[in-house]
Design a protein around this motif. Structure first.
Motif, PDB file in Angstrom:
ATOM      1  N   ALA A   1       0.828  -1.203   0.000  1.00  0.00           N
ATOM      2  CA  ALA A   1       0.000   0.000   0.000  1.00  0.00           C
ATOM      3  C   ALA A   1       0.862   1.253   0.000  1.00  0.00           C
ATOM      4  O   ALA A   1       0.490   2.267  -0.588  1.00  0.00           O
ATOM      5  N   TYR A   2       2.046   1.212   0.633  1.00  0.00           N
ATOM      6  CA  TYR A   2       2.840   2.442   0.702  1.00  0.00           C
ATOM      7  C   TYR A   2       3.443   2.805  -0.645  1.00  0.00           C
ATOM      8  O   TYR A   2       3.788   3.964  -0.868  1.00  0.00           O
TER       9      TYR A   2
ATOM     10  N   THR B   1       0.733   4.817  -2.073  1.00  0.00           N
ATOM     11  CA  THR B   1       0.779   6.149  -1.467  1.00  0.00           C
ATOM     12  C   THR B   1       1.804   7.018  -2.178  1.00  0.00           C
ATOM     13  O   THR B   1       1.539   8.182  -2.491  1.00  0.00           O
TER      14      THR B   1
ATOM     15  N   LYS C   1       1.410  10.498  -4.484  1.00  0.00           N
ATOM     16  CA  LYS C   1       2.004  11.793  -4.149  1.00  0.00           C
ATOM     17  C   LYS C   1       2.564  12.443  -5.401  1.00  0.00           C
ATOM     18  O   LYS C   1       3.026  13.575  -5.354  1.00  0.00           O
TER      19      LYS C   1
ATOM     20  N   PRO D   1      13.823  -1.167  10.416  1.00  0.00           N
ATOM     21  CA  PRO D   1      13.574  -0.059  11.339  1.00  0.00           C
ATOM     22  C   PRO D   1      12.901  -0.503  12.635  1.00  0.00           C
ATOM     23  O   PRO D   1      13.043   0.135  13.666  1.00  0.00           O
TER      24      PRO D   1
ATOM     25  N   ALA E   1      -0.602   0.394   6.767  1.00  0.00           N
ATOM     26  CA  ALA E   1       0.038  -0.198   5.594  1.00  0.00           C
ATOM     27  C   ALA E   1       0.469   0.869   4.600  1.00  0.00           C
ATOM     28  O   ALA E   1       1.359   0.642   3.792  1.00  0.00           O
ATOM     29  N   ALA E   2      -0.163   2.036   4.667  1.00  0.00           N
ATOM     30  CA  ALA E   2       0.087   3.052   3.651  1.00  0.00           C
ATOM     31  C   ALA E   2       1.303   3.917   3.967  1.00  0.00           C
ATOM     32  O   ALA E   2       1.746   4.692   3.127  1.00  0.00           O
ATOM     33  N   PHE E   3       1.845   3.798   5.184  1.00  0.00           N
ATOM     34  CA  PHE E   3       3.096   4.494   5.479  1.00  0.00           C
ATOM     35  C   PHE E   3       4.258   3.547   5.228  1.00  0.00           C
ATOM     36  O   PHE E   3       4.188   2.354   5.553  1.00  0.00           O
ATOM     37  N   ASN E   4       5.326   4.096   4.666  1.00  0.00           N
ATOM     38  CA  ASN E   4       6.505   3.289   4.392  1.00  0.00           C
ATOM     39  C   ASN E   4       7.242   2.998   5.696  1.00  0.00           C
ATOM     40  O   ASN E   4       7.667   3.922   6.383  1.00  0.00           O
ATOM     41  N   PRO E   5       7.413   1.720   6.050  1.00  0.00           N
ATOM     42  CA  PRO E   5       8.034   1.396   7.341  1.00  0.00           C
ATOM     43  C   PRO E   5       9.491   1.838   7.437  1.00  0.00           C
ATOM     44  O   PRO E   5      10.037   1.893   8.534  1.00  0.00           O
ATOM     45  N   ALA E   6      10.107   2.172   6.311  1.00  0.00           N
ATOM     46  CA  ALA E   6      11.538   2.471   6.342  1.00  0.00           C
ATOM     47  C   ALA E   6      11.855   3.949   6.557  1.00  0.00           C
ATOM     48  O   ALA E   6      13.007   4.306   6.728  1.00  0.00           O
ATOM     49  N   HIS E   7      10.831   4.815   6.526  1.00  0.00           N
ATOM     50  CA  HIS E   7      11.122   6.246   6.652  1.00  0.00           C
ATOM     51  C   HIS E   7      10.391   6.863   7.847  1.00  0.00           C
ATOM     52  O   HIS E   7       9.328   6.408   8.238  1.00  0.00           O
TER      53      HIS E   7
ATOM     54  N   GLN F   1       7.845  11.532   5.328  1.00  0.00           N
ATOM     55  CA  GLN F   1       6.762  11.118   4.443  1.00  0.00           C
ATOM     56  C   GLN F   1       5.678  12.185   4.360  1.00  0.00           C
ATOM     57  O   GLN F   1       5.058  12.367   3.316  1.00  0.00           O
TER      58      GLN F   1
ATOM     59  N   PHE G   1       8.984   6.445  13.675  1.00  0.00           N
ATOM     60  CA  PHE G   1       8.713   5.571  12.540  1.00  0.00           C
ATOM     61  C   PHE G   1       7.281   5.055  12.667  1.00  0.00           C
ATOM     62  O   PHE G   1       6.745   4.998  13.773  1.00  0.00           O
TER      63      PHE G   1
ATOM     64  N   HIS H   1       5.854   2.215  12.848  1.00  0.00           N
ATOM     65  CA  HIS H   1       5.522   1.150  13.789  1.00  0.00           C
ATOM     66  C   HIS H   1       5.539   1.630  15.238  1.00  0.00           C
ATOM     67  O   HIS H   1       5.139   0.894  16.129  1.00  0.00           O
ATOM     68  N   GLN H   2       6.006   2.853  15.469  1.00  0.00           N
ATOM     69  CA  GLN H   2       6.065   3.355  16.842  1.00  0.00           C
ATOM     70  C   GLN H   2       4.817   4.146  17.228  1.00  0.00           C
ATOM     71  O   GLN H   2       4.754   4.718  18.306  1.00  0.00           O
TER      72      GLN H   2
ATOM     73  N   MET I   1      -1.814  10.525   8.583  1.00  0.00           N
ATOM     74  CA  MET I   1      -2.038  10.437   7.145  1.00  0.00           C
ATOM     75  C   MET I   1      -2.921  11.588   6.663  1.00  0.00           C
ATOM     76  O   MET I   1      -2.711  12.129   5.579  1.00  0.00           O
TER      77      MET I   1
END
Lengths: 319, 551
Positions: A215-216, A219, A223, A313, B113-119, B124, B163, B165-166, B176
């Motif tokens: 999903a990201y 997103t 953008k 992360p 799910a729509a946020f990138n877990p790596a950033h 974002q 992040f 997940h936090q 969002m």
């Protein structure tokens, strides 16, 4: 950096050391079950029962196996790999130069192959299922499918024989100027690159494609990011763990699996050294080289594991 | 609607939109299907239009068309999408990229799910603003922090450093929204932004979104399947079904005086009359003082829980995610052996561990899950799936088995013809019916229903609930009904246990549990269920006695 990460890393390293010890046992046991022993091998046809007994006494071959194992292990840990039977030279000294040569070749092959494979993988994802993707995949598959000796000889035929750009025999010696050395390894490094490229490239492509369903990624597309930036900024960082794994496997291959290429180009590396001494049944050398290869393999995989842990992360920034 | 060019305040004007996709049914040649049939709509600046319908109605597809985006192989094949006076469909790829994230922004259903877990969140949130160059990084971050404040996120100054997940799900949904507002777009597409949240969290997020829309004067397309939710935020509502327009009107008109039969069905879908049965004298299953935890964790997921289940009756367990309701089911079935306490069945204690229970005990307790499609083997036919418990528990095979399968299919109101079908060929509701038939085949005394209607459209869920009630009458089976949806509870339960953070905070017959005076948590839970009434949201927020757990 926080404690859960350090704990995980410490666990991985401890596991690696245990694994290496287990392998040293296997290598030692393997050479023990071979018929005949070192004394017989040294004396060959001229062996008499008395001379055999004397030599065995001298070499400590009458001790029980575990005593000899710990003796050997103790030697390895203090940098004493023993003496080669065939030449009577100190193994550690002769390996040093050759290990250096092998690492030199592997390093330059990796410097070209890894970024190339990843960039090609990114491009393949960007134009997935289009002709660019198919061309990249096809060429990469072809280069992997040809056996290394075939690629090696094709390279020699064109670059060394026909056009005479690079030497067909990669002789290197101590104190050789850097430029000449690079010219000498050009062909074997190219052959190695072609062999490992496809595996890494295809894994990069597959890992990123897997993440592209997320999903990201949608997103990011919504953008207004360009397709390539979506892949680079949003898909790639999340696909890094499997990519590192396959890269490390291939780096390990570059060091421990180069036997054929070294033989073709008569390159004085570890692979050739190993092949030479296997034919001579020089057991101490085979043991030493086997152990070094195992150590390289395990350390690279530990590095891959650690990199994957650090890339996550969730582990790097716990709640 | 009148000609758009005459209206100066018009932002979005979609005319005769036609959207198609190619599907690849198994064993058949690919075919073209039309997802959206010539739908037209207009939206003025600063207004909110609710798009409502069941899954497959085309509401998300229409919403995304305002950004020129088609999910999967979806193609816009006809019509015009006029945004700020120009047809964006003529702009090509470059044109789409320029308007996405600048003129139109998107808020997805699952922010987790729509946020990138790596950033980091901040990177974002400001990404689109920086990409389109509408502000410098410092300005954008300042704007983001102001938005975090407006959306009443905790620690607005520093939350951007975290992040994904936090941060909790309800907070992520608000981040969002801030992300969408950060580039100051003209239009935001909200795609079921509160559907994945608990009711008590949903109300906060809903209020935050509503305030943000009002204060920033942004226009919005609000997509949801929940009429009560959309009634709180939108000025107008458009009802869609199978990609066609059913009805379009002001919010009040749609919920109070629906003109179409289908709209009427949607408005009145929640009510099933179910007379409460008085608890019998002896329960057949008793959970006594059960405490349980996962692994060797010190966090107890269940704390001293006691409930009773009577033959042929329904105990509903209500609570938000993380309250321990599914864990209770796992403790009863033996999937998670309790640390303390016992489960008694027919007067004798059940073995704690699943592996120690005899087959007969296993037969008596059956389960139905939320996700029917992953609870079935995709390579087995419906007949095999339903027939399996018959073979396993009763050793029934061959013709007799086929006869019983046909009987069961009849009970779940599906014909014999379904016996040879595969799960992939069934609709969501049909899949859940097959799961019900499978659990009935074992002739159990208790069926544990874990959120069985949560993934279904309201009308389909309604049908499933009616079926469950009817089967209960016929088979005298008891249900342990786990849900977060209080409307469902009212329609099916005989007794109710309200769970909060691993404890049963309120327990008793339905009539007693749902009658005031309430404890604070039950009050919060009950008052958080959206009602189909304009102005309900403001009233509910005002009347609350405790903050929800998501805050």
């Amino acid at each position: 950096m926080s404690s859960p990460i350090l704990k995980l890393i410490a666990q991985r390293i401890a596991l690696g050391i245990l694994l290496l010890l287990a392998i040293s046992v296997l290598i030692f046991a393997g050479t023990q079950i071979l018929p005949g022993d070192v004394a017989q091998a040294i004396l060959g046809q001229s062996a008499t029962p008395e001379s055999l007994a004397n030599l065995r006494e001298q070499l400590g071959l009458n001790d029980p196996a575990y005593v000899r194992y710990f003796h050997w292990l103790g030697g390895v840990l203090t940098g004493n790999l023993g003496t080669a039977m065939s030449s009577g030279q100190d193994i550690a000294t002769s390996i040093k130069g050759r290990l250096w040569n092998t690492l030199f070749l592997a390093f330059w092959a990796a410097i070209v192959a890894v970024p190339l494979a990843i960039i090609l993988g990114l491009i393949a994802v960007r134009y997935r299922n289009g002709w660019v993707d198919k061309l990249i995949s096809g060429l990469a598959l072809a280069s992997t499918s040809f056996p290394e000796f075939f690629i090696g000889y094709v390279l020699v035929y064109f670059f060394a024989v026909k056009w005479q750009i690079f030497p067909g025999i990669s002789t290197v010696y101590e104190g050789m100027p850097f430029g000449e050395r690079m010219q000498a390894i050009a062909l074997p490094a190219t052959a190695l690159t072609l062999v490992v490229l496809a595996h890494m490239m295809r894994m990069t492509r597959a890992a990123i494609l897997n993440v592209m369903q997320s999903a990201y990624v949608e997103t990011a597309e919504l953008k207004g990011l360009s397709a390539f930036n979506v892949i680079r900024k949003h898909a790639f960082p999340n696909a890094i763990a499997p990519i590192i794994n396959v890269v490390m496997l291939n780096l390990a291959y570059l060091i421990v699996g180069v036997v054929v290429v070294e033989v073709i180009f008569v390159y004085p590396g570890m692979g050739q050294y190993l092949v030479d001494h296997v034919t001579k049944r020089d057991v101490p050398v085979v043991q030493a080289v086997g152990l070094i290869f195992a150590a390289v393999y395990i350390s690279l995989n530990i590095i891959a594991d650690i990199a994957a842990i650090i890339a996550n992360p969730r582990l790097r920034h716990p709640k | 609607m009148a000609d758009s060019k005459a209206k100066p305040g018009l932002l979005l004007d979609i005319r005769n939109l036609r959207i198609e996709a190619t599907v690849y049914p198994p064993g058949e040649p690919p075919k073209n299907i039309v997802l959206v049939h010539d739908v037209s709509l207009t939206l003025e600046k600063g207004k909110v239009l609710g798009l409502i319908g069941e899954s497959g109605a085309g509401k998300s597809t229409i919403g995304l068309s305002s950004m020129g985006y088609g999910r999967g192989g979806v193609r816009i094949t006809g019509g015009e999408v006029i945004l700020n006076g120009r047809d964006i469909l003529k702009g090509g790829k470059e044109g789409f990229r320029k308007l996405r994230g600048r003129e139109v922004c998107y808020v997805a259903q699952s922010a987790a799910a729509a946020f990138n877990p790596a950033h980091k969140l901040m990177d974002q949130v400001v990404e689109a603003t920086l990409l389109h160059g509408t502000a410098t990084r410092a300005e954008a971050e300042k704007r983001a922090v102001a938005l975090f404040k407006k959306l009443s996120l905790p620690n607005p100054e520093t939350i951007g450093e975290r992040f994904p997940h936090q941060v909790s799900g309800g907070q992520l949904q608000r981040v969002m929204t801030a992300m969408a507002l950060c580039s100051e777009p003209d239009l935001i597409v909200f795609d079921e932004p509160t559907t994945a949240l608990d009711v008590t969290t949903q109300i906060d997020v809903l209020a935050a979104i509503k305030d943000a829309i009002r204060d920033t004067h942004v226009a919005a397309l609000y997509i949801t399947h929940d009429l009560a939710v959309v009634a709180q935020v939108s000025d107008e509502i458009m009802v869609l079904r199978h990609g066609r327009l059913v009805e379009w009107g002001g919010t009040r008109q749609i919920i109070k005086e629906p003109r179409q039969e289908y709209t009427n069905a949607l408005v009145s879908v929640h009510e099933i009359e179910h007379a409460e049965q008085k608890p019998g004298t002896t329960p057949f299953l008793s959970v006594k003082n059960v405490t349980a935890a996962y692994g060797r964790s010190h966090i107890k997921v269940l704390k001293n829980v006691s409930v009773d289940i009577y033959p042929g009756q329904t105990l509903a367990v209500v609570g938000e995610s993380g309250s321990g309701k599914s864990t209770l089911a796992r403790a009863i079935t033996g999937l998670l052996p309790p640390e303390e306490g016992t489960v008694t069945f027919d007067g004798r204690p059940l073995a704690n561990r699943l592996a120690d229970r005899p087959k007969e005990d296993l037969r008596q307790l059956q389960m139905i899950y939320q996700m029917a499609d992953v609870a079935m083997n995709p390579r087995q036919t419906v007949g095999t799936i339903i027939g399996r418990p018959l073979e396993f528990y009763f050793g029934i095979r061959g013709k007799e088995r086929d006869r019983r399968v046909a009987e069961l299919l009849d009970k779940i109101e599906m014909g014999k013809g379904f016996s040879d079908r595969y799960p992939a060929e069934l609709s969501g509701g049909q899949k859940q019916r097959v799961c019900i038939a499978r659990s009935l085949a074992a002739k159990p005394k208790l069926i544990i229903c874990d959120e069985v209607t949560s993934a279904l459209d309201p009308l389909v869920a309604h049908g499933i609930l009616e079926l469950l009630l009817e089967l209960q009458k016929e088979e005298n089976v008891a249900y342990l009904f786990i849900t977060h949806d209080l409307a469902t509870v009212k329609s099916i339960a005989d007794s109710i246990a309200v769970m909060y953070r691993g404890e049963v905070v309120r327990y008793g017959p339905k009539s007693k549990v749902l009658t005031p005076p309430f404890d604070d948590y039950t009050d919060l839970l009950l008052s958080s269920v959206p009602e189909m009434e304009i102005g309900w949201l403001e009233k509910a927020i005002k009347g609350r006695r405790m903050a929800s757990a998501g805050n």
